[in-house]
Enzyme design. Structure first.
Site, PDB file in Angstrom:
ATOM      1  N   LYS A 114      56.837   4.442  49.483  1.00 44.27           N
ATOM      2  CA  LYS A 114      55.854   5.229  48.745  1.00 44.27           C
ATOM      3  C   LYS A 114      55.026   6.088  49.681  1.00 44.27           C
ATOM      4  O   LYS A 114      54.636   7.201  49.321  1.00 44.27           O
ATOM      5  CB  LYS A 114      54.935   4.325  47.912  1.00 44.27           C
ATOM      6  CG  LYS A 114      55.603   3.806  46.654  1.00 44.27           C
ATOM      7  CD  LYS A 114      54.575   3.243  45.681  1.00 44.27           C
ATOM      8  CE  LYS A 114      55.240   2.696  44.442  1.00 44.27           C
ATOM      9  NZ  LYS A 114      54.320   1.944  43.590  1.00 44.27           N
ATOM     10  N   LYS A 196      67.874   2.841  43.188  1.00 49.29           N
ATOM     11  CA  LYS A 196      67.356   2.147  42.000  1.00 49.29           C
ATOM     12  C   LYS A 196      66.943   3.154  40.912  1.00 49.29           C
ATOM     13  O   LYS A 196      66.451   4.232  41.244  1.00 49.29           O
ATOM     14  CB  LYS A 196      66.186   1.276  42.482  1.00 49.29           C
ATOM     15  CG  LYS A 196      65.081   1.053  41.531  1.00 49.29           C
ATOM     16  CD  LYS A 196      63.953   0.254  42.138  1.00 49.29           C
ATOM     17  CE  LYS A 196      62.679   1.074  42.080  1.00 49.29           C
ATOM     18  NZ  LYS A 196      61.442   0.345  42.195  1.00 49.29           N
ATOM     19  N   LYS A 199      61.359   5.766  37.233  1.00 49.42           N
ATOM     20  CA  LYS A 199      60.781   6.853  36.434  1.00 49.42           C
ATOM     21  C   LYS A 199      60.240   7.965  37.317  1.00 49.42           C
ATOM     22  O   LYS A 199      59.976   9.063  36.845  1.00 49.42           O
ATOM     23  CB  LYS A 199      59.738   6.325  35.447  1.00 49.42           C
ATOM     24  CG  LYS A 199      58.615   5.534  36.052  1.00 49.42           C
ATOM     25  CD  LYS A 199      57.825   4.803  34.957  1.00 49.42           C
ATOM     26  CE  LYS A 199      57.252   3.507  35.520  1.00 49.42           C
ATOM     27  NZ  LYS A 199      56.943   2.511  34.556  1.00 49.42           N
TER      28      LYS A 199
HETATM   29  P1  TYM Z   1      56.843  -1.801  38.066  1.00 56.32           P
HETATM   30  O1  TYM Z   1      55.851  -1.291  37.076  1.00 56.32           O
HETATM   31  O2  TYM Z   1      57.375  -0.890  39.084  1.00 56.32           O
HETATM   32  O3  TYM Z   1      58.073  -2.423  37.315  1.00 56.32           O
HETATM   33  C1  TYM Z   1      57.928  -3.423  36.297  1.00 56.32           C
HETATM   34  C2  TYM Z   1      59.066  -4.416  36.382  1.00 56.32           C
HETATM   35  O4  TYM Z   1      60.320  -3.746  36.242  1.00 56.32           O
HETATM   36  C3  TYM Z   1      61.193  -4.120  37.312  1.00 56.32           C
HETATM   37  N1  TYM Z   1      62.058  -2.967  37.635  1.00 56.32           N
HETATM   38  C4  TYM Z   1      63.396  -3.022  37.692  1.00 56.32           C
HETATM   39  N2  TYM Z   1      64.271  -4.033  37.504  1.00 56.32           N
HETATM   40  C5  TYM Z   1      65.582  -3.751  37.622  1.00 56.32           C
HETATM   41  N3  TYM Z   1      66.074  -2.512  37.929  1.00 56.32           N
HETATM   42  C6  TYM Z   1      65.240  -1.471  38.130  1.00 56.32           C
HETATM   43  N4  TYM Z   1      65.744  -0.260  38.408  1.00 56.32           N
HETATM   44  C7  TYM Z   1      63.823  -1.702  38.018  1.00 56.32           C
HETATM   45  N5  TYM Z   1      62.736  -0.910  38.149  1.00 56.32           N
HETATM   46  C8  TYM Z   1      61.665  -1.698  37.909  1.00 56.32           C
HETATM   47  C9  TYM Z   1      60.251  -4.460  38.456  1.00 56.32           C
HETATM   48  O5  TYM Z   1      60.879  -5.317  39.394  1.00 56.32           O
HETATM   49  C10 TYM Z   1      59.104  -5.129  37.738  1.00 56.32           C
HETATM   50  O6  TYM Z   1      59.367  -6.510  37.533  1.00 56.32           O
HETATM   51  N6  TYM Z   1      54.088  -4.328  41.347  1.00 56.32           N
HETATM   52  C11 TYM Z   1      54.712  -4.421  40.061  1.00 56.32           C
HETATM   53  C12 TYM Z   1      53.745  -4.717  38.944  1.00 56.32           C
HETATM   54  C13 TYM Z   1      52.894  -5.932  39.162  1.00 56.32           C
HETATM   55  C14 TYM Z   1      53.311  -7.273  39.048  1.00 56.32           C
HETATM   56  C15 TYM Z   1      52.146  -8.043  39.326  1.00 56.32           C
HETATM   57  C16 TYM Z   1      54.533  -7.881  38.773  1.00 56.32           C
HETATM   58  C17 TYM Z   1      51.566  -5.921  39.471  1.00 56.32           C
HETATM   59  N7  TYM Z   1      51.127  -7.202  39.561  1.00 56.32           N
HETATM   60  C18 TYM Z   1      52.201  -9.426  39.313  1.00 56.32           C
HETATM   61  C19 TYM Z   1      54.575  -9.265  38.754  1.00 56.32           C
HETATM   62  C20 TYM Z   1      53.410 -10.022  39.036  1.00 56.32           C
HETATM   63  C21 TYM Z   1      55.360  -3.078  39.737  1.00 56.32           C
HETATM   64  O7  TYM Z   1      54.989  -2.058  40.254  1.00 56.32           O
HETATM   65  O8  TYM Z   1      56.266  -3.118  38.778  1.00 56.32           O
END
Ligand code: TYM
Length: 332
Positions: A114, A196, A199
């Site tokens: 990032k 991956k 969005k």
């Molecule tokens: P975020 O918002 O990027 O994504 C949410 C969830 O979707 C999963 N994910 C994917 N899984 C499979 N293939 C993909 N291409 C893909 N893109 C996204 C992510 O692994 C995630 O589980 N930091 C986290 C949010 C967060 C969080 C937490 C998660 C904040 N606090 C505490 C668990 C526990 C995030 O940015 O997810």
């Protein structure tokens, strides 16, 4: 909220959820609601580590909340709330930040990615992002965290922080385990299947949004990059087809050899169409429910206010105990 183990997970409200979010995370959240005490959060504090337009962010946050419910999260069974509505996440974040090393945070691959992508805004929040994530989880003493594969490193760090705190101040935090589904932990871009699905990808064809209309979904799958082979089979070097087979398997429950048989003698075109139609049809009820919920903002508000209240109540007790452990003077 007694007896059952705690689950915490979160998702950022930076636009509509993708098929990656859905397959890797959210579709696994609903089925956990009966067996566990589940807490699911729209992590708006995390989202401002990347510059956000305030008007867009507020709109996207409400949409994300509605979408969470549309994907099967029941706000009566689970706690569903906005992270910024519970101030204890930010308070615990500070205590944990003082128990996290600069070196550990420097090794986070998501920070490296990032900060390369947003070189003009490498802010301190982006760097300490995983500490806030640890606070989210540890504030509820969650034992299980359902996530996609890309969040595994952050979860490892949360475990290390919990263990370090426990050693220093005496056993307190539950050390959380990741829950990563064996299939679909990393859904790949439709345009570059070595990357991956995300969005933030500039090419809209790379990514299925779960609110995309049926014809858009089918068209994006038709355009998916594959290889010059013609056989639908799972093999090294066939990243595009492997990704499509994984997606198809997630929605149909069919094994890879069954899929191979189903499409033997047919071309990639037939297969892509079948994947596109299957995904679009499976997401149809989510789109319908989302539209219904967005027409009932009063209900949404009732749900997220109730969620915030319940979440705050749990963490208030935790933070009081932590402040005492750390050595702060009692406020009561
Ligand atoms: P975020 O918002 O990027 O994504 C949410 C969830 O979707 C999963 N994910 C994917 N899984 C499979 N293939 C993909 N291409 C893909 N893109 C996204 C992510 O692994 C995630 O589980 N930091 C986290 C949010 C967060 C969080 C937490 C998660 C904040 N606090 C505490 C668990 C526990 C995030 O940015 O997810």
């Amino acid at each position: 909220m007694s007896g059952k183990k705690m689950i915490f997970s979160g998702i950022q409200p930076t636009g509509t959820f993708t098929l990656g979010n859905y397959i890797g995370a959210i579709r696994n959240w609903g089925p956990l609601q009966d067996e566990f005490n589940c807490i699911y959060s729209i992590v708006d504090l995390h989202s401002i580590t990347v510059a956000q337009d305030p008007v867009e962010l507020r709109k996207n946050s409400l949409r994300a909340y509605a979408l969470l419910l549309a994907c099967g999260i029941d706000p009566k069974k689970s706690i569903a709330f906005f992270q910024s509505h519970n101030k204890f996440h930010a308070e615990l974040n500070w205590v944990l930040a003082c128990n996290t090393q600069f070196g550990e945070l420097s090794r986070m691959t998501q920070f490296k990615d990032k900060s390369a992508r947003h070189a003009d805004n490498v802010n301190a929040g982006l760097f300490t992002y995983p500490v806030l994530m640890a606070a989210d989880i540890l504030a509820y003493n969650a034992s299980l965290v359902p996530i996609g594969g890309d969040q595994k490193q952050h979860l490892e760090l949360a475990r290390n922080i919990a263990q370090r705190f426990n050693q220093r101040y005496g056993d307190f935090f539950t050390v959380p385990e990741p829950y990563i589904a064996p299939l679909g932990a990393k859904v790949m871009s439709l345009q570059d299947p070595t990357k991956k699905m995300s969005k933030s990808d500039e090419n809209p064809n790379s990514c299925i949004l779960i609110l995309d209309e049926k014809d858009t979904i089918v068209r994006k799958f038709k355009r998916a990059v594959t290889d010059s082979d013609a056989e639908v089979s799972f093999a090294d070097g066939k990243d595009g087809i492997n990704n499509l087979m994984t997606i198809y398997s997630c929605f149909t429950g069919k094994k890879f050899d069954e899929i191979q048989n189903e499409f033997s003698g047919k071309g990639y075109g037939d297969f892509k169409l079948a994947v596109g139609e299957t995904v679009a049809d499976a997401l149809e009820p989510v789109r319908t429910e989302f539209a219904r919920l967005m027409n009932d903002k009063a209900y949404l508000k009732e749900c997220y206010m109730d969620g915030a209240m319940r979440a705050t109540k749990i963490t208030q007790k935790t933070i009081t105990k932590i402040y005492r452990k750390v050595g702060f003077v009692d406020a009561r």
